[in-house]
Design a protein around this motif. Structure first.
Motif, PDB file in Angstrom:
ATOM      1  N   ARG A  25      58.148  77.249   5.840  1.00 59.45           N
ATOM      2  CA  ARG A  25      56.990  77.596   6.694  1.00 59.45           C
ATOM      3  C   ARG A  25      57.279  78.878   7.485  1.00 59.45           C
ATOM      4  NH1 ARG A  25      54.557  73.923   4.412  1.00 59.45           N
ATOM      5  NH2 ARG A  25      53.228  72.400   5.428  1.00 59.45           N
ATOM      6  N   ARG A  26      58.501  78.985   8.014  1.00 59.04           N
ATOM      7  CA  ARG A  26      58.870  80.197   8.784  1.00 59.04           C
ATOM      8  C   ARG A  26      58.712  81.438   7.912  1.00 59.04           C
ATOM      9  NH1 ARG A  26      65.019  80.613   9.306  1.00 59.04           N
ATOM     10  NH2 ARG A  26      64.608  81.117   7.136  1.00 59.04           N
ATOM     11  N   ASP A  27      59.262  81.361   6.705  1.00 57.72           N
ATOM     12  CA  ASP A  27      59.212  82.524   5.824  1.00 57.72           C
ATOM     13  C   ASP A  27      57.769  82.815   5.395  1.00 57.72           C
ATOM     14  OD1 ASP A  27      61.916  82.588   6.135  1.00 57.72           O
ATOM     15  OD2 ASP A  27      62.382  81.641   4.209  1.00 57.72           O
ATOM     16  N   ALA A  28      57.015  81.741   5.133  1.00 55.57           N
ATOM     17  CA  ALA A  28      55.617  81.922   4.726  1.00 55.57           C
ATOM     18  C   ALA A  28      54.810  82.508   5.885  1.00 55.57           C
ATOM     19  CB  ALA A  28      55.024  80.584   4.278  1.00 55.57           C
ATOM     20  N   PHE A  29      55.119  82.075   7.110  1.00 57.48           N
ATOM     21  CA  PHE A  29      54.401  82.636   8.271  1.00 57.48           C
ATOM     22  C   PHE A  29      54.675  84.135   8.379  1.00 57.48           C
ATOM     23  CE2 PHE A  29      54.699  84.013  12.728  1.00 57.48           C
ATOM     24  CZ  PHE A  29      53.342  84.004  13.019  1.00 57.48           C
ATOM     25  N   LYS A  30      55.964  84.497   8.192  1.00 58.28           N
ATOM     26  CA  LYS A  30      56.321  85.921   8.296  1.00 58.28           C
ATOM     27  C   LYS A  30      55.593  86.755   7.239  1.00 58.28           C
ATOM     28  CE  LYS A  30      60.909  85.548  10.408  1.00 58.28           C
ATOM     29  NZ  LYS A  30      62.324  85.402  10.082  1.00 58.28           N
ATOM     30  N   LEU A  43      52.147  77.514  13.571  1.00 56.53           N
ATOM     31  CA  LEU A  43      51.635  77.765  14.932  1.00 56.53           C
ATOM     32  C   LEU A  43      52.800  77.968  15.902  1.00 56.53           C
ATOM     33  CD1 LEU A  43      49.265  77.801  17.006  1.00 56.53           C
ATOM     34  CD2 LEU A  43      49.536  75.316  17.187  1.00 56.53           C
ATOM     35  N   LEU A  44      53.824  77.115  15.777  1.00 54.42           N
ATOM     36  CA  LEU A  44      54.997  77.254  16.658  1.00 54.42           C
ATOM     37  C   LEU A  44      55.695  78.589  16.416  1.00 54.42           C
ATOM     38  CD1 LEU A  44      56.520  73.674  16.594  1.00 54.42           C
ATOM     39  CD2 LEU A  44      55.678  74.872  18.609  1.00 54.42           C
ATOM     40  N   PHE A  45      55.891  78.950  15.148  1.00 55.89           N
ATOM     41  CA  PHE A  45      56.562  80.229  14.862  1.00 55.89           C
ATOM     42  C   PHE A  45      55.740  81.407  15.401  1.00 55.89           C
ATOM     43  CE2 PHE A  45      58.925  77.797  11.508  1.00 55.89           C
ATOM     44  CZ  PHE A  45      60.174  77.972  12.091  1.00 55.89           C
ATOM     45  N   SER A  46      54.417  81.239  15.442  1.00 54.41           N
ATOM     46  CA  SER A  46      53.573  82.334  15.956  1.00 54.41           C
ATOM     47  C   SER A  46      53.799  82.524  17.456  1.00 54.41           C
ATOM     48  CB  SER A  46      52.090  82.048  15.674  1.00 54.41           C
ATOM     49  OG  SER A  46      51.582  81.081  16.573  1.00 54.41           O
ATOM     50  N   LYS A  47      54.343  81.506  18.123  1.00 52.03           N
ATOM     51  CA  LYS A  47      54.560  81.591  19.577  1.00 52.03           C
ATOM     52  C   LYS A  47      55.892  82.239  19.945  1.00 52.03           C
ATOM     53  CE  LYS A  47      51.460  77.821  20.695  1.00 52.03           C
ATOM     54  NZ  LYS A  47      51.266  76.465  21.213  1.00 52.03           N
ATOM     55  N   GLY A  48      56.776  82.417  18.942  1.00 56.34           N
ATOM     56  CA  GLY A  48      58.040  83.111  19.195  1.00 56.34           C
ATOM     57  C   GLY A  48      59.032  82.289  20.002  1.00 56.34           C
ATOM     58  N   ASP A  49      60.132  82.958  20.395  1.00 55.53           N
ATOM     59  CA  ASP A  49      61.237  82.271  21.085  1.00 55.53           C
ATOM     60  C   ASP A  49      60.741  81.445  22.275  1.00 55.53           C
ATOM     61  OD1 ASP A  49      62.891  83.601  19.334  1.00 55.53           O
ATOM     62  OD2 ASP A  49      63.914  84.803  20.853  1.00 55.53           O
ATOM     63  N   ILE A  96      62.907  73.364  14.518  1.00 52.60           N
ATOM     64  CA  ILE A  96      62.134  74.615  14.583  1.00 52.60           C
ATOM     65  C   ILE A  96      62.956  75.694  15.298  1.00 52.60           C
ATOM     66  CG2 ILE A  96      60.063  75.728  15.541  1.00 52.60           C
ATOM     67  CD1 ILE A  96      59.111  73.825  13.505  1.00 52.60           C
ATOM     68  N   ALA A  97      63.588  75.317  16.412  1.00 55.39           N
ATOM     69  CA  ALA A  97      64.386  76.295  17.175  1.00 55.39           C
ATOM     70  C   ALA A  97      65.569  76.789  16.345  1.00 55.39           C
ATOM     71  CB  ALA A  97      64.866  75.681  18.484  1.00 55.39           C
ATOM     72  N   LEU A  98      66.229  75.883  15.649  1.00 55.97           N
ATOM     73  CA  LEU A  98      67.353  76.307  14.797  1.00 55.97           C
ATOM     74  C   LEU A  98      66.861  77.317  13.765  1.00 55.97           C
ATOM     75  CD1 LEU A  98      69.237  72.919  14.206  1.00 55.97           C
ATOM     76  CD2 LEU A  98      70.061  74.889  15.510  1.00 55.97           C
ATOM     77  N   SER A  99      65.734  77.013  13.142  1.00 55.88           N
ATOM     78  CA  SER A  99      65.199  77.912  12.111  1.00 55.88           C
ATOM     79  C   SER A  99      64.847  79.268  12.715  1.00 55.88           C
ATOM     80  CB  SER A  99      63.957  77.260  11.472  1.00 55.88           C
ATOM     81  OG  SER A  99      63.410  78.095  10.498  1.00 55.88           O
ATOM     82  N   GLN A 100      64.241  79.244  13.891  1.00 56.09           N
ATOM     83  CA  GLN A 100      63.853  80.498  14.562  1.00 56.09           C
ATOM     84  C   GLN A 100      65.082  81.384  14.795  1.00 56.09           C
ATOM     85  OE1 GLN A 100      61.043  81.895  15.314  1.00 56.09           O
ATOM     86  NE2 GLN A 100      61.339  83.185  17.116  1.00 56.09           N
ATOM     87  N   PHE A 101      66.227  80.728  15.061  1.00 54.17           N
ATOM     88  CA  PHE A 101      67.460  81.477  15.336  1.00 54.17           C
ATOM     89  C   PHE A 101      68.376  81.551  14.109  1.00 54.17           C
ATOM     90  CE2 PHE A 101      65.784  80.692  19.498  1.00 54.17           C
ATOM     91  CZ  PHE A 101      66.125  81.822  20.212  1.00 54.17           C
ATOM     92  N   GLU A 102      67.756  81.304  12.935  1.00 56.74           N
ATOM     93  CA  GLU A 102      68.457  81.431  11.645  1.00 56.74           C
ATOM     94  C   GLU A 102      69.688  80.547  11.550  1.00 56.74           C
ATOM     95  OE1 GLU A 102      68.771  85.600  10.719  1.00 56.74           O
ATOM     96  OE2 GLU A 102      66.727  85.901  11.437  1.00 56.74           O
ATOM     97  N   LEU A 103      69.544  79.338  12.093  1.00 52.02           N
ATOM     98  CA  LEU A 103      70.598  78.324  11.975  1.00 52.02           C
ATOM     99  C   LEU A 103      70.036  77.119  11.240  1.00 52.02           C
ATOM    100  CD1 LEU A 103      71.987  78.669  15.590  1.00 52.02           C
ATOM    101  CD2 LEU A 103      73.266  79.178  13.494  1.00 52.02           C
TER     102      LEU A 103
END
Ligand code: PRT
Length: 133
Positions: A25-30, A43-49, A96-103
């Motif tokens: 989902r993260r990659d698809a959102f990007k 939606l969460l990824f659209s909100k950023g850190d 979600i947070a781990l994914s956002q920070f590439e973990l």
């Protein structure tokens, strides 16, 4: 509720599978493919850190409140289920947070495995002795 005797067989694989879905989902959102209107994860990824980290604080608070309610209710099945639901929300938002920070959850599992057999009391004393606290 599950007991420790019959538990952890599918724990790693379930977390890894959900992390795969979240990363996709993260990659698809990007790439502009996943739509925040139809995907909560997008939606969460659209909100950023800040949006993602704020959500962890909210879910942690809701989890604490559900645990307190469960205790007051004598650990009734209904309240235990509500507690499980809130903890599931918290774990999901942590993924979600781990994914956002590439973990990955595997990084957390490896960290915990590395700590196996080391008492937290000993570890804290060693940190103090090394002047790290
Ligand atoms: N595991 C989950 C999951 N757990 C919880 N949630 C959502 O997390 C939110 C929890 O937040 P809240 O309790 O604060 O509810 P809320 O009121 O909707 O949120 P706010 O308005 O307060 O921001 C709810 O909207 C839940 O639906 C989840 N959303 C998705 N997943 C997984 O992620 C996959 C992809 O989801 P989508 O990206 O939405 O397709 C799904 O197939 C599931 O496997």
């Amino acid at each position: 509720m599950t007991s420790s005797a019959n538990s952890s067989k599918n724990l790693d694989s379930a977390l890894a599978h959900l992390a795969d879905v979240v990363d996709q989902r993260r990659d698809a959102f990007k790439l502009g493919i996943a739509d925040p209107k139809t995907s909560y994860t997008a939606l969460l990824f659209s909100k950023g850190d800040d949006g993602i980290l704020k959500k962890i604080g909210e879910e942690a608070t809701e989890t604490v409140m559900a645990a307190k309610d469960a205790r007051h209710a004598g650990l009734s099945a209904q309240h235990q289920q509500l507690f499980v639901g809130e903890m599931a929300d918290l774990w999901f938002h942590c993924l979600i947070a781990l994914s956002q920070f590439e973990l990955r959850p595997e990084d957390i599992i490896a960290e915990l495995e590395g700590r196996l057999g080391t008492s937290g009391i000993e570890e804290k004393a060693a940190r103090k002795a090394a002047g790290q606290e």
